[in-house]
Write an enzyme that holds these catalytic residues in place. Structure first.
Site, mmCIF file in Angstrom:
data_model
loop_
_atom_site.group_PDB
_atom_site.id
_atom_site.type_symbol
_atom_site.label_atom_id
_atom_site.label_comp_id
_atom_site.label_asym_id
_atom_site.label_seq_id
_atom_site.Cartn_x
_atom_site.Cartn_y
_atom_site.Cartn_z
ATOM 1 N N HIS A 12 3.857 -6.989 6.778
ATOM 2 C CA HIS A 12 2.836 -8.018 6.626
ATOM 3 C C HIS A 12 3.352 -9.365 7.104
ATOM 4 O O HIS A 12 2.650 -10.105 7.804
ATOM 5 C CB HIS A 12 2.422 -8.103 5.156
ATOM 6 C CG HIS A 12 1.201 -8.933 4.931
ATOM 7 N ND1 HIS A 12 0.830 -9.403 3.692
ATOM 8 C CD2 HIS A 12 0.242 -9.383 5.787
ATOM 9 C CE1 HIS A 12 -0.282 -10.103 3.800
ATOM 10 N NE2 HIS A 12 -0.657 -10.110 5.057
ATOM 11 N N HIS A 54 6.899 -2.801 3.381
ATOM 12 C CA HIS A 54 5.494 -3.151 3.643
ATOM 13 C C HIS A 54 5.315 -4.670 3.689
ATOM 14 O O HIS A 54 4.535 -5.184 4.497
ATOM 15 C CB HIS A 54 4.592 -2.564 2.560
ATOM 16 C CG HIS A 54 4.371 -1.101 2.683
ATOM 17 N ND1 HIS A 54 3.949 -0.502 3.853
ATOM 18 C CD2 HIS A 54 4.516 -0.092 1.780
ATOM 19 C CE1 HIS A 54 3.831 0.808 3.674
ATOM 20 N NE2 HIS A 54 4.170 1.081 2.422
ATOM 21 N N HIS A 62 11.343 0.302 -0.008
ATOM 22 C CA HIS A 62 10.151 0.798 0.691
ATOM 23 C C HIS A 62 8.992 -0.183 0.561
ATOM 24 O O HIS A 62 8.321 -0.503 1.564
ATOM 25 C CB HIS A 62 9.745 2.158 0.112
ATOM 26 C CG HIS A 62 8.463 2.690 0.651
ATOM 27 N ND1 HIS A 62 8.377 3.417 1.817
ATOM 28 C CD2 HIS A 62 7.179 2.581 0.189
ATOM 29 C CE1 HIS A 62 7.118 3.748 2.044
ATOM 30 N NE2 HIS A 62 6.359 3.250 1.069
ATOM 31 N N GLU A 63 8.753 -0.688 -0.654
ATOM 32 C CA GLU A 63 7.644 -1.623 -0.854
ATOM 33 C C GLU A 63 7.924 -2.963 -0.172
ATOM 34 O O GLU A 63 7.006 -3.590 0.368
ATOM 35 C CB GLU A 63 7.381 -1.823 -2.346
ATOM 36 C CG GLU A 63 6.992 -0.552 -3.096
ATOM 37 C CD GLU A 63 5.816 0.185 -2.478
ATOM 38 O OE1 GLU A 63 5.018 -0.437 -1.752
ATOM 39 O OE2 GLU A 63 5.693 1.404 -2.716
#
Length: 230
Positions: free
Chosen positions: A103, A99, A95-96
């Protein structure tokens, strides 16, 4: 009585999603030998796979502090996920990294959220300051209207945090279900039988922002209760 009932309802709304997310994370946090690597190892592997060589992985000092920092380009995982081979660990790591992929691809929704979060943090601080000044202002001016104006300004400013988190919730769901889940499935990082559990974990990870937005409502409630006593 009505004020008390509203308070109970607000507290239930605030802690309900957070409690459910923590319960889900804990349920699937048992180490599993069939999982090929820890959350930290998976995060680093995915960063290499997607050629995000300028992004690093770090272990935080405290539990529950997992996040992606777009300013330093760092995926930060708490110790229980960085070091463990569990479904929760790999799902949170993915999940991280999701992100980080947002980006890396310069997706507008993540850039928009980053700016809004900074704005909301500043607005919330200003709103708290306005609330603190209400008793002083009313004591000096002897005018209830001035206190009411500051109160309205404070509520709007502090409520902006709630609005920002709710507006940017699609960013979290994209990190979970647009990025992490397809990656975990296609790369065979999880077993077919584990997919329903991983979906629950990723949903909980996305909804942690709902808990954060509702927590800002609790701050407003606390100020209402304080001012009501004065």
């Amino acid at each position: 009585m009505a004020f008390i009932l509203i308070g109970i309802l607000v507290i239930a709304m605030v802690f309900g999603p957070s409690w459910w997310a923590k319960l889900t994370f804990k349920r699937y946090s048992k180490p599993e030998e069939r999982i090929p690597g820890t959350g930290g190892e998976l995060a680093q592997h995915l960063l290499n796979r997607f050629e995000m060589h300028d992004v690093t992985v770090e272990k935080t000092d405290k539990p529950g502090t997992d996040h992606y920092d777009p300013e330093s380009r760092t995926v930060r995982l708490s110790p229980e996920y960085f070091d463990q081979k569990s479904l929760t660990a790999v799902a949170i790591a993915a999940h991280e990294v999701g992100h980080a992929i947002q980006h890396f691809r310069n997706e507008k929704k993540l850039n928009w959220r980053t700016k809004l979060v900074k704005f909301a943090q500043g607005a919330q601080q200003i709103g708290a300051g306005a609330m603190m000044l209400i008793p002083v202002l009313m004591a000096i001016t002897k005018a209830p209207q001035s206190g009411a104006l500051f109160f309205l300004f404070g509520i709007i400013s502090m409520g902006s945090a709630t609005l920002v988190h709710l507006i940017t919730l699609p960013v979290e769901f994209d990190a979970s279900f647009g990025k992490a889940l397809p990656i975990l499935k296609s790369g065979e990082y999880i077993e077919k039988e584990d997919e329903p559990a991983v979906e629950k974990i990723l949903r909980a990870a996305a909804l942690t922002y709902v808990a954060a937005s509702l927590a800002s409502l609790l701050n407003i409630w606390r100020w209402l209760a304080l001012l009501r006593r004065r």
